[in-house]
Design a protein around this motif. Structure first.
Motif, PDB file in Angstrom:
ATOM      1  N   ARG A  15       0.771  -1.115   0.076  1.00  0.00           N
ATOM      2  CA  ARG A  15       0.114  -0.234   0.046  1.00  0.00           C
ATOM      3  C   ARG A  15       0.755   1.073   0.014  1.00  0.00           C
ATOM      4  O   ARG A  15       0.242   2.235  -0.704  1.00  0.00           O
ATOM      5  CB  ARG A  15      -0.576  -0.162   1.417  1.00  0.00           C
ATOM      6  CG  ARG A  15      -1.920  -0.917   0.771  1.00  0.00           C
ATOM      7  CD  ARG A  15      -3.364  -0.456   1.684  1.00  0.00           C
ATOM      8  NE  ARG A  15      -4.808  -1.051   1.542  1.00  0.00           N
ATOM      9  CZ  ARG A  15      -5.157  -2.167   2.225  1.00  0.00           C
ATOM     10  NH1 ARG A  15      -5.155  -1.952   3.385  1.00  0.00           N
ATOM     11  NH2 ARG A  15      -6.246  -2.477   1.641  1.00  0.00           N
ATOM     12  N   ARG A  16       1.934   1.769   0.888  1.00  0.00           N
ATOM     13  CA  ARG A  16       2.568   2.445   0.777  1.00  0.00           C
ATOM     14  C   ARG A  16       3.766   3.203  -0.768  1.00  0.00           C
ATOM     15  O   ARG A  16       3.465   3.518  -1.092  1.00  0.00           O
ATOM     16  CB  ARG A  16       4.238   2.250   1.750  1.00  0.00           C
ATOM     17  CG  ARG A  16       3.577   2.269   3.414  1.00  0.00           C
ATOM     18  CD  ARG A  16       4.539   2.529   4.099  1.00  0.00           C
ATOM     19  NE  ARG A  16       4.207   2.371   5.068  1.00  0.00           N
ATOM     20  CZ  ARG A  16       4.119   2.029   6.716  1.00  0.00           C
ATOM     21  NH1 ARG A  16       5.614   0.615   5.484  1.00  0.00           N
ATOM     22  NH2 ARG A  16       3.827   1.884   7.610  1.00  0.00           N
ATOM     23  N   ALA A  20       3.173   6.105  -2.798  1.00  0.00           N
ATOM     24  CA  ALA A  20       3.691   6.709  -3.444  1.00  0.00           C
ATOM     25  C   ALA A  20       4.058   7.144  -4.980  1.00  0.00           C
ATOM     26  O   ALA A  20       4.139   7.992  -5.630  1.00  0.00           O
ATOM     27  CB  ALA A  20       5.110   6.278  -3.129  1.00  0.00           C
ATOM     28  N   ARG A  21       3.909   5.785  -5.661  1.00  0.00           N
ATOM     29  CA  ARG A  21       3.570   5.406  -6.863  1.00  0.00           C
ATOM     30  C   ARG A  21       2.113   6.728  -7.744  1.00  0.00           C
ATOM     31  O   ARG A  21       2.269   7.704  -8.540  1.00  0.00           O
ATOM     32  CB  ARG A  21       2.979   4.448  -7.732  1.00  0.00           C
ATOM     33  CG  ARG A  21       2.683   4.538  -9.216  1.00  0.00           C
ATOM     34  CD  ARG A  21       2.887   2.626  -9.946  1.00  0.00           C
ATOM     35  NE  ARG A  21       2.120   3.012 -10.950  1.00  0.00           N
ATOM     36  CZ  ARG A  21       0.826   3.148 -11.080  1.00  0.00           C
ATOM     37  NH1 ARG A  21      -0.120   2.667 -10.255  1.00  0.00           N
ATOM     38  NH2 ARG A  21       0.801   2.905 -12.178  1.00  0.00           N
ATOM     39  N   HIS A  25       1.890  10.228 -10.100  1.00  0.00           N
ATOM     40  CA  HIS A  25       0.945  10.021 -11.463  1.00  0.00           C
ATOM     41  C   HIS A  25      -0.045  12.005 -10.786  1.00  0.00           C
ATOM     42  O   HIS A  25       0.469  12.081 -11.650  1.00  0.00           O
ATOM     43  CB  HIS A  25       0.092   9.004 -11.574  1.00  0.00           C
ATOM     44  CG  HIS A  25       0.906   8.004 -12.118  1.00  0.00           C
ATOM     45  ND1 HIS A  25       0.753   8.079 -13.662  1.00  0.00           N
ATOM     46  CD2 HIS A  25       2.202   7.068 -11.569  1.00  0.00           C
ATOM     47  CE1 HIS A  25       1.665   7.067 -13.605  1.00  0.00           C
ATOM     48  NE2 HIS A  25       1.940   6.101 -12.410  1.00  0.00           N
ATOM     49  N   ALA A  26       0.402  12.104  -9.623  1.00  0.00           N
ATOM     50  CA  ALA A  26      -0.066  12.622  -9.307  1.00  0.00           C
ATOM     51  C   ALA A  26       0.086  14.464  -9.107  1.00  0.00           C
ATOM     52  O   ALA A  26      -0.192  15.499  -9.706  1.00  0.00           O
ATOM     53  CB  ALA A  26      -1.616  13.192  -8.187  1.00  0.00           C
ATOM     54  N   SER A  27       1.708  14.401  -9.106  1.00  0.00           N
ATOM     55  CA  SER A  27       2.401  15.614  -9.010  1.00  0.00           C
ATOM     56  C   SER A  27       3.675  15.578  -9.688  1.00  0.00           C
ATOM     57  O   SER A  27       4.408  16.251  -9.503  1.00  0.00           O
ATOM     58  CB  SER A  27       2.725  15.757  -7.810  1.00  0.00           C
ATOM     59  OG  SER A  27       1.802  15.295  -6.224  1.00  0.00           O
ATOM     60  N   MET A  37       9.185  12.145  -0.707  1.00  0.00           N
ATOM     61  CA  MET A  37       7.888  11.020  -1.180  1.00  0.00           C
ATOM     62  C   MET A  37       8.295   9.300  -0.231  1.00  0.00           C
ATOM     63  O   MET A  37       6.845   8.938   0.283  1.00  0.00           O
ATOM     64  CB  MET A  37       8.636  10.010  -2.280  1.00  0.00           C
ATOM     65  CG  MET A  37       7.619  11.338  -3.266  1.00  0.00           C
ATOM     66  SD  MET A  37       8.940   9.864  -5.234  1.00  0.00           S
ATOM     67  CE  MET A  37      10.039  10.357  -5.432  1.00  0.00           C
ATOM     68  N   ALA A  38       9.844   9.495   0.199  1.00  0.00           N
ATOM     69  CA  ALA A  38       9.671   8.922   1.553  1.00  0.00           C
ATOM     70  C   ALA A  38       8.900   9.155   3.435  1.00  0.00           C
ATOM     71  O   ALA A  38       8.304   8.527   3.559  1.00  0.00           O
ATOM     72  CB  ALA A  38      11.775   8.342   2.223  1.00  0.00           C
ATOM     73  N   ARG A  39       8.491  10.545   3.148  1.00  0.00           N
ATOM     74  CA  ARG A  39       8.177  11.555   4.027  1.00  0.00           C
ATOM     75  C   ARG A  39       7.110  10.665   3.851  1.00  0.00           C
ATOM     76  O   ARG A  39       6.166  10.283   5.149  1.00  0.00           O
ATOM     77  CB  ARG A  39       8.501  12.768   4.267  1.00  0.00           C
ATOM     78  CG  ARG A  39       8.209  12.751   5.863  1.00  0.00           C
ATOM     79  CD  ARG A  39       9.428  14.314   5.987  1.00  0.00           C
ATOM     80  NE  ARG A  39       8.782  15.451   4.297  1.00  0.00           N
ATOM     81  CZ  ARG A  39      10.280  16.043   3.910  1.00  0.00           C
ATOM     82  NH1 ARG A  39      11.237  15.196   4.209  1.00  0.00           N
ATOM     83  NH2 ARG A  39       9.524  16.624   2.858  1.00  0.00           N
TER      84      ARG A  39
END
Lengths: 163, 137
Positions: A15-16, A20-21, A25-27, A37-39
Protein backbone atom coordinates in the motif's frame (compact mmCIF):
# COMPACT_ATOMS: atom_id res chain seq x y z
CA UNK A 1 21.58 -2.37 -8.59
CA UNK A 2 19.59 -1.90 -5.44
CA UNK A 3 19.18 -5.01 -3.33
CA UNK A 4 15.55 -6.07 -3.56
CA UNK A 5 15.82 -9.04 -1.24
CA UNK A 6 14.80 -8.91 2.41
CA UNK A 7 11.91 -6.60 1.60
CA UNK A 8 8.59 -7.88 2.89
CA UNK A 9 5.91 -7.25 0.28
CA UNK A 10 3.23 -7.28 2.93
CA UNK A 11 -0.08 -5.58 2.39
CA UNK A 12 1.00 -2.47 4.30
CA UNK A 13 4.25 -2.19 2.36
CA UNK A 14 2.48 -2.72 -0.97
CA UNK A 15 0.00 0.00 0.00
CA UNK A 16 2.86 2.40 0.80
CA UNK A 17 4.48 1.69 -2.57
CA UNK A 18 1.17 2.18 -4.39
CA UNK A 19 0.54 5.46 -2.54
CA UNK A 20 3.99 6.73 -3.52
CA UNK A 21 3.33 5.82 -7.14
CA UNK A 22 -0.06 7.57 -6.99
CA UNK A 23 1.78 10.64 -5.66
CA UNK A 24 4.16 10.53 -8.62
CA UNK A 25 1.28 10.34 -11.10
CA UNK A 26 -0.56 13.20 -9.34
CA UNK A 27 2.48 15.46 -8.83
CA UNK A 28 4.90 14.76 -11.69
CA UNK A 29 4.71 18.47 -12.62
CA UNK A 30 6.17 19.59 -9.32
CA UNK A 31 9.48 18.94 -7.63
CA UNK A 32 9.37 15.53 -6.02
CA UNK A 33 12.35 14.50 -3.92
CA UNK A 34 13.26 11.12 -2.53
CA UNK A 35 13.14 12.56 1.00
CA UNK A 36 9.70 14.07 0.40
CA UNK A 37 8.28 10.85 -1.04
CA UNK A 38 9.78 8.76 1.79
CA UNK A 39 8.27 11.15 4.33
CA UNK A 40 4.83 10.85 2.67
CA UNK A 41 5.15 7.07 2.83
CA UNK A 42 6.19 7.22 6.48
CA UNK A 43 9.42 5.34 5.78
CA UNK A 44 13.12 6.00 5.99
CA UNK A 45 14.70 7.21 2.78
CA UNK A 46 16.69 4.04 2.25
CA UNK A 47 13.89 1.60 3.06
CA UNK A 48 11.50 3.54 0.82
CA UNK A 49 13.99 3.41 -2.05
CA UNK A 50 14.41 -0.34 -1.68
CA UNK A 51 10.69 -0.99 -1.28
CA UNK A 52 9.70 1.08 -4.31
CA UNK A 53 12.40 -0.56 -6.42
CA UNK A 54 11.35 -4.03 -5.28
CA UNK A 55 7.71 -3.41 -6.28
CA UNK A 56 8.21 -1.42 -9.49
CA UNK A 57 11.60 -2.52 -10.76
CA UNK A 58 12.78 1.08 -10.97
CA UNK A 59 13.90 3.71 -8.49
CA UNK A 60 11.31 6.40 -7.69
CA UNK A 61 13.39 8.87 -9.72
CA UNK A 62 13.55 6.59 -12.77
CA UNK A 63 9.85 5.89 -12.48
CA UNK A 64 9.06 9.62 -12.24
CA UNK A 65 11.21 10.28 -15.31
CA UNK A 66 9.30 7.57 -17.21
CA UNK A 67 5.97 9.21 -16.31
CA UNK A 68 7.24 12.63 -17.43
CA UNK A 69 8.51 11.28 -20.75
CA UNK A 70 5.23 9.44 -21.35
CA UNK A 71 3.17 12.59 -20.70
CA UNK A 72 5.58 14.55 -22.92
CA UNK A 73 5.10 12.07 -25.78
CA UNK A 74 1.34 12.51 -25.65
CA UNK A 75 1.58 16.30 -25.49
CA UNK A 76 4.01 16.40 -28.43
CA UNK A 77 1.79 14.03 -30.44
CA UNK A 78 -1.16 16.34 -29.75
CA UNK A 79 0.79 19.27 -31.20
CA UNK A 80 2.18 21.10 -28.14
CA UNK A 81 5.45 22.98 -28.64
CA UNK A 82 8.63 21.61 -27.09
CA UNK A 83 8.73 24.55 -24.65
CA UNK A 84 5.10 24.04 -23.58
CA UNK A 85 5.74 20.34 -23.14
CA UNK A 86 8.90 20.92 -21.12
CA UNK A 87 7.04 23.16 -18.66
CA UNK A 88 3.98 20.88 -18.57
CA UNK A 89 6.00 17.91 -17.37
CA UNK A 90 7.80 19.84 -14.64
CA UNK A 91 11.12 20.82 -16.20
CA UNK A 92 12.38 24.39 -16.03
CA UNK A 93 15.34 23.90 -18.34
CA UNK A 94 14.69 23.18 -22.01
CA UNK A 95 18.18 21.76 -22.38
CA UNK A 96 17.89 19.19 -19.63
CA UNK A 97 14.37 18.20 -20.80
CA UNK A 98 15.55 17.70 -24.37
CA UNK A 99 18.61 15.69 -23.48
CA UNK A 100 16.67 13.50 -21.03
CA UNK A 101 13.93 12.92 -23.63
CA UNK A 102 16.57 11.99 -26.21
CA UNK A 103 18.27 9.58 -23.81
CA UNK A 104 14.99 7.80 -23.15
CA UNK A 105 13.52 7.74 -26.66
CA UNK A 106 16.53 7.99 -28.96
CA UNK A 107 15.06 11.09 -30.61
CA UNK A 108 14.97 14.79 -29.75
CA UNK A 109 11.49 16.07 -28.76
CA UNK A 110 11.22 17.87 -32.12
CA UNK A 111 12.16 14.75 -34.13
CA UNK A 112 9.90 12.55 -32.03
CA UNK A 113 7.03 14.98 -32.68
CA UNK A 114 7.68 14.99 -36.44
CA UNK A 115 7.57 11.23 -36.51
CA UNK A 116 4.44 10.99 -34.31
CA UNK A 117 2.55 13.75 -36.10
CA UNK A 118 2.91 12.18 -39.54
CA UNK A 119 1.01 9.15 -38.27
CA UNK A 120 -1.90 11.30 -37.04
CA UNK A 121 -3.77 12.91 -39.94
CA UNK A 122 -6.79 13.98 -37.90
CA UNK A 123 -6.38 15.72 -34.50
CA UNK A 124 -9.09 13.66 -32.80
CA UNK A 125 -7.13 10.52 -33.62
CA UNK A 126 -4.13 11.48 -31.46
CA UNK A 127 -5.01 8.67 -29.08
CA UNK A 128 -4.83 6.10 -31.85
CA UNK A 129 -1.08 6.73 -32.06
CA UNK A 130 -0.82 4.95 -28.71
CA UNK A 131 -3.02 1.96 -29.53
CA UNK A 132 -1.08 -1.14 -30.61
CA UNK A 133 -1.10 -1.60 -34.38
CA UNK A 134 -2.77 -5.01 -34.39
CA UNK A 135 -5.94 -3.61 -32.82
CA UNK A 136 -6.10 -0.70 -35.23
CA UNK A 137 -5.81 -3.08 -38.16
CA UNK A 138 -8.18 -5.67 -36.73
CA UNK A 139 -10.90 -3.11 -36.06
CA UNK A 140 -10.54 -1.33 -39.37
CA UNK A 141 -8.86 1.68 -37.77
CA UNK A 142 -5.62 1.16 -39.65
CA UNK A 143 -5.20 4.78 -40.59
CA UNK A 144 -1.49 4.76 -39.94
CA UNK A 145 -0.70 2.91 -43.17
CA UNK A 146 -2.39 5.60 -45.24
CA UNK A 147 -1.17 8.39 -43.01
CA UNK A 148 2.39 7.34 -43.53
CA UNK A 149 1.95 7.44 -47.26
CA UNK A 150 0.39 10.92 -47.02
CA UNK A 151 2.89 12.35 -44.54
CA UNK A 152 6.61 13.01 -44.81
CA UNK A 153 8.67 9.97 -45.71
CA UNK A 154 9.52 7.85 -42.72
CA UNK A 155 12.67 5.77 -42.53
CA UNK A 156 12.04 2.14 -43.41
CA UNK A 157 12.60 0.35 -40.11
CA UNK A 158 11.46 -3.07 -41.33
CA UNK A 159 15.00 -4.35 -41.68
CA UNK A 160 16.68 -2.12 -39.15
CA UNK A 161 18.95 -3.83 -36.69
CA UNK A 162 20.13 -2.62 -33.36
CA UNK A 163 23.52 -0.98 -33.75
CA UNK B 1 14.03 -11.65 -28.88
CA UNK B 2 10.62 -11.06 -27.34
CA UNK B 3 11.12 -9.88 -23.77
CA UNK B 4 7.75 -9.05 -22.23
CA UNK B 5 3.97 -9.33 -22.37
CA UNK B 6 2.55 -5.79 -22.30
CA UNK B 7 -1.15 -6.21 -23.27
CA UNK B 8 -3.62 -9.07 -22.89
CA UNK B 9 -7.23 -9.11 -24.11
CA UNK B 10 -10.34 -9.94 -22.11
CA UNK B 11 -13.61 -9.87 -24.06
CA UNK B 12 -16.41 -8.12 -22.17
CA UNK B 13 -20.12 -7.72 -22.80
CA UNK B 14 -20.39 -4.07 -21.69
CA UNK B 15 -17.37 -1.77 -21.36
CA UNK B 16 -18.99 0.67 -18.88
CA UNK B 17 -19.94 -2.19 -16.58
CA UNK B 18 -16.55 -3.86 -16.99
CA UNK B 19 -14.73 -0.61 -16.19
CA UNK B 20 -16.73 -0.30 -12.96
CA UNK B 21 -16.11 -3.96 -12.04
CA UNK B 22 -12.36 -3.90 -12.62
CA UNK B 23 -11.84 -0.59 -10.79
CA UNK B 24 -14.46 -0.56 -8.01
CA UNK B 25 -14.42 -4.26 -7.20
CA UNK B 26 -10.95 -5.50 -8.17
CA UNK B 27 -9.17 -2.21 -7.31
CA UNK B 28 -7.45 -1.90 -10.69
CA UNK B 29 -6.69 1.46 -12.28
CA UNK B 30 -7.75 2.66 -15.72
CA UNK B 31 -4.72 3.03 -17.99
CA UNK B 32 -6.45 4.17 -21.20
CA UNK B 33 -10.01 5.11 -22.03
CA UNK B 34 -10.13 6.66 -25.47
CA UNK B 35 -12.84 6.71 -28.12
CA UNK B 36 -12.04 6.61 -31.82
CA UNK B 37 -15.36 6.71 -33.61
CA UNK B 38 -17.22 3.55 -32.59
CA UNK B 39 -14.11 1.97 -31.10
CA UNK B 40 -13.34 2.44 -27.41
CA UNK B 41 -9.82 1.63 -26.29
CA UNK B 42 -10.20 0.71 -22.63
CA UNK B 43 -7.37 -0.81 -20.61
CA UNK B 44 -6.89 -1.46 -16.90
CA UNK B 45 -4.24 -3.00 -14.69
CA UNK B 46 -3.23 -3.62 -11.08
CA UNK B 47 -1.54 -0.65 -9.44
CA UNK B 48 1.47 -2.72 -8.44
CA UNK B 49 2.16 -3.84 -12.02
CA UNK B 50 2.23 -0.77 -14.26
CA UNK B 51 3.85 -2.38 -17.29
CA UNK B 52 0.99 -4.68 -18.25
CA UNK B 53 -2.42 -3.66 -19.56
CA UNK B 54 -5.58 -5.77 -19.66
CA UNK B 55 -7.63 -4.66 -22.67
CA UNK B 56 -11.36 -4.75 -21.92
CA UNK B 57 -12.41 -5.44 -25.48
CA UNK B 58 -16.09 -5.37 -26.41
CA UNK B 59 -17.41 -8.53 -28.04
CA UNK B 60 -18.86 -6.25 -30.71
CA UNK B 61 -16.07 -4.36 -32.45
CA UNK B 62 -16.49 -1.93 -35.38
CA UNK B 63 -15.16 -4.53 -37.82
CA UNK B 64 -16.50 -7.66 -36.13
CA UNK B 65 -19.16 -9.57 -38.07
CA UNK B 66 -22.54 -10.31 -36.47
CA UNK B 67 -21.68 -14.03 -36.47
CA UNK B 68 -18.34 -13.48 -34.74
CA UNK B 69 -19.94 -11.16 -32.18
CA UNK B 70 -22.65 -13.72 -31.37
CA UNK B 71 -20.06 -16.48 -31.02
CA UNK B 72 -17.85 -14.36 -28.77
CA UNK B 73 -20.81 -13.30 -26.63
CA UNK B 74 -21.92 -16.92 -26.19
CA UNK B 75 -18.38 -18.02 -25.31
CA UNK B 76 -17.95 -15.25 -22.71
CA UNK B 77 -21.41 -15.76 -21.17
CA UNK B 78 -20.88 -19.52 -20.88
CA UNK B 79 -17.56 -19.06 -19.09
CA UNK B 80 -15.59 -20.72 -21.88
CA UNK B 81 -12.98 -17.96 -21.91
CA UNK B 82 -10.58 -17.78 -18.99
CA UNK B 83 -9.14 -14.39 -18.21
CA UNK B 84 -5.88 -15.62 -16.68
CA UNK B 85 -4.26 -15.88 -13.27
CA UNK B 86 -4.01 -13.03 -10.78
CA UNK B 87 -1.80 -13.03 -7.72
CA UNK B 88 -2.48 -11.52 -4.33
CA UNK B 89 -0.41 -11.33 -1.17
CA UNK B 90 -2.97 -12.96 1.17
CA UNK B 91 -5.63 -15.06 -0.50
CA UNK B 92 -7.97 -15.38 2.47
CA UNK B 93 -8.26 -11.66 3.17
CA UNK B 94 -8.41 -10.84 -0.56
CA UNK B 95 -11.17 -13.44 -0.99
CA UNK B 96 -13.18 -11.91 1.87
CA UNK B 97 -12.61 -8.35 0.55
CA UNK B 98 -13.72 -9.24 -2.96
CA UNK B 99 -16.73 -11.24 -1.81
CA UNK B 100 -17.82 -8.32 0.38
CA UNK B 101 -17.74 -6.17 -2.76
CA UNK B 102 -20.00 -8.63 -4.57
CA UNK B 103 -17.48 -10.63 -6.62
CA UNK B 104 -18.77 -14.11 -7.40
CA UNK B 105 -16.46 -17.02 -6.50
CA UNK B 106 -17.42 -20.41 -7.99
CA UNK B 107 -14.53 -21.84 -5.96
CA UNK B 108 -13.22 -20.56 -2.59
CA UNK B 109 -9.49 -20.69 -1.71
CA UNK B 110 -8.12 -24.23 -1.80
CA UNK B 111 -4.74 -25.79 -1.36
CA UNK B 112 -3.41 -26.84 -4.75
CA UNK B 113 -0.10 -28.60 -5.51
CA UNK B 114 1.38 -25.24 -6.55
CA UNK B 115 -0.10 -23.11 -3.76
CA UNK B 116 -3.40 -21.58 -2.69
CA UNK B 117 -5.93 -20.75 -5.37
CA UNK B 118 -9.54 -19.59 -5.76
CA UNK B 119 -11.64 -18.91 -8.86
CA UNK B 120 -13.79 -15.84 -9.46
CA UNK B 121 -15.83 -14.48 -12.35
CA UNK B 122 -15.84 -10.98 -13.75
CA UNK B 123 -19.11 -9.19 -14.54
CA UNK B 124 -19.17 -10.64 -18.07
CA UNK B 125 -18.55 -14.25 -17.03
CA UNK B 126 -14.80 -14.59 -17.61
CA UNK B 127 -13.11 -16.89 -15.11
CA UNK B 128 -9.93 -15.84 -13.32
CA UNK B 129 -7.71 -17.80 -10.95
CA UNK B 130 -6.67 -15.93 -7.86
CA UNK B 131 -3.52 -17.30 -6.29
CA UNK B 132 -1.41 -16.36 -3.32
CA UNK B 133 2.06 -15.10 -4.04
CA UNK B 134 4.78 -17.30 -2.57
CA UNK B 135 6.09 -15.74 0.61
CA UNK B 136 9.38 -13.98 0.02
CA UNK B 137 11.90 -14.87 2.65
Amino acid sequence: MIAAQHISLSRSNLRRAVRARDLIHASYQSTLTLDGMAREAGLSRYFFLRLFSAVYGATPHDYLTGVRVDVAKRALAAGASVTETCLEVGFSSLGSFSSLFARRTGLSPRDWQRRARCTIPVPRLVQSAFVPACFLLFHGLGNFGEAQRAGPALPDVSTRRRQ
Amino acid sequence: MIVKLTHATVYVLDQDRARAFYTDKLGFEVRDDARMGDFRWLTVGPKTQPDVRIILMPVRGPATSAEATAALRAAVESGALGGGVLECEDIHSTYEDLRARGVEFPSPPKQMPYGLAAVFKDDSGNYFSLSEVERRK
